[in-house]
Scaffold this motif. Structure first.
Motif: not given
Ligand SMILES: C[S@@+](CC[C@H](N)C(=O)[O-])C[C@H]1O[C@@H](n2cnc3c(N)ncnc32)[C@H](O)[C@@H]1O
Length: 232
Positions: A74, A94, A101, A131, A151
């Motif tokens: 994204s 993140d 990652w 977040s 996301d």
């Molecule tokens: C589905 S992936 C995102 C994919 C990305 N948007 C893409 O298109 O490549 C979800 C991400 O959310 C992060 N994540 C998990 N918990 C989170 C939090 N509490 N705050 C922010 N990010 C978080 C994870 O580390 C992961 O990188």
């Protein structure tokens, strides 16, 4: 080739090349300088990415936010839109970018910004925090985002908190997009927002896995406001 890949031609060449490599599951550079395998379960689709790109381009957005960077799919679309719009800043949140990652998302983003003549280095900012905390800190410093993409952690309550906090930094005319409406948790958040956030209107992105809203007025709901909503 991923579905819709020909449409990546709409993006600048560096962004197209980066995405083609990522969608082809080629090993990607991490923060240590090593290449790492990537899995194909963590990404937005080409259609979803182009929808984000179009939302930014159509409204000339120059400030973007995303919760959840991962491999940075994204992010690449959002940086491409900022480049198209003549510059801007992107903030990604993140907490697990380094640990889960290998720093791939931020390495790709920084490389694209370094190659750009339009985006200075400070155009890409990563906050390695949860977040809920990062969004509060951003509001405290007066941040505002023309487009926010959520996301991150996909539980109902976490996503509703992310939207609520992002909405506080969304100007009138700005948009907020949720990913993964196939999940009951996200579908329920979308349904709550549709019924209750009367300061926003839904935008049709033609992507069934996205839910997008545009702010049309200030949030003037009173303290008793609540409209019952279906779970889907
Ligand atoms: C589905 S992936 C995102 C994919 C990305 N948007 C893409 O298109 O490549 C979800 C991400 O959310 C992060 N994540 C998990 N918990 C989170 C939090 N509490 N705050 C922010 N990010 C978080 C994870 O580390 C992961 O990188």
């Amino acid at each position: 080739m991923p579905a819709g890949a020909a449409d990546l031609d709409a993006l600048g060449n560096d962004y197209r090349v980066a995405l083609m490599s990522m969608y082809a599951n080629e090993g990607q550079l991490g923060a240590s300088g090593q290449r790492h395998d990537i899995d194909d379960s963590t990404r937005i689709s080409v259609d979803e990415g182009l929808a984000l790109y179009s939302l930014c381009v159509e409204s000339d957005v120059t400030t973007t936010l995303e919760v959840g960077l991962a491999y940075g799919f994204s992010t690449v679309y959002l940086l491409a839109a900022l480049e198209h719009n003549g510059g801007g800043t992107h903030v990604a949140i993140d907490p697990y970018q380094a640990t889960d990652w290998n720093g791939i998302g931020i390495t790709t983003a920084r490389q694209l910004v370094a190659q750009s003549t339009t985006l200075p280095d400070e155009s890409m900012m990563l906050i390695e925090e949860m977040s809920h905390a990062a969004l509060v800190d951003l509001e405290r410093i007066g941040a505002s985002f023309g487009l926010s993409f959520i996301d991150g952690y996909h539980r109902f309550d976490d996503v509703l908190v992310d939207f609520t906090l992002a909405a506080r930094m969304c100007p009138i005319g700005g948009a907020i997009v949720l990913h993964d409406t196939w999940l009951d948790s996200i579908a329920a958040v979308a349904s709550f927002l549709r019924s209750n956030r009367i300061d926003f209107v839904e935008i049709d992105t033609e992507c069934e896995n996205l839910f997008a809203m545009r702010r049309v007025t200030d949030d003037e709901r009173d303290w008793r406001h609540f409209v019952d909503f279906p779970l889907r």
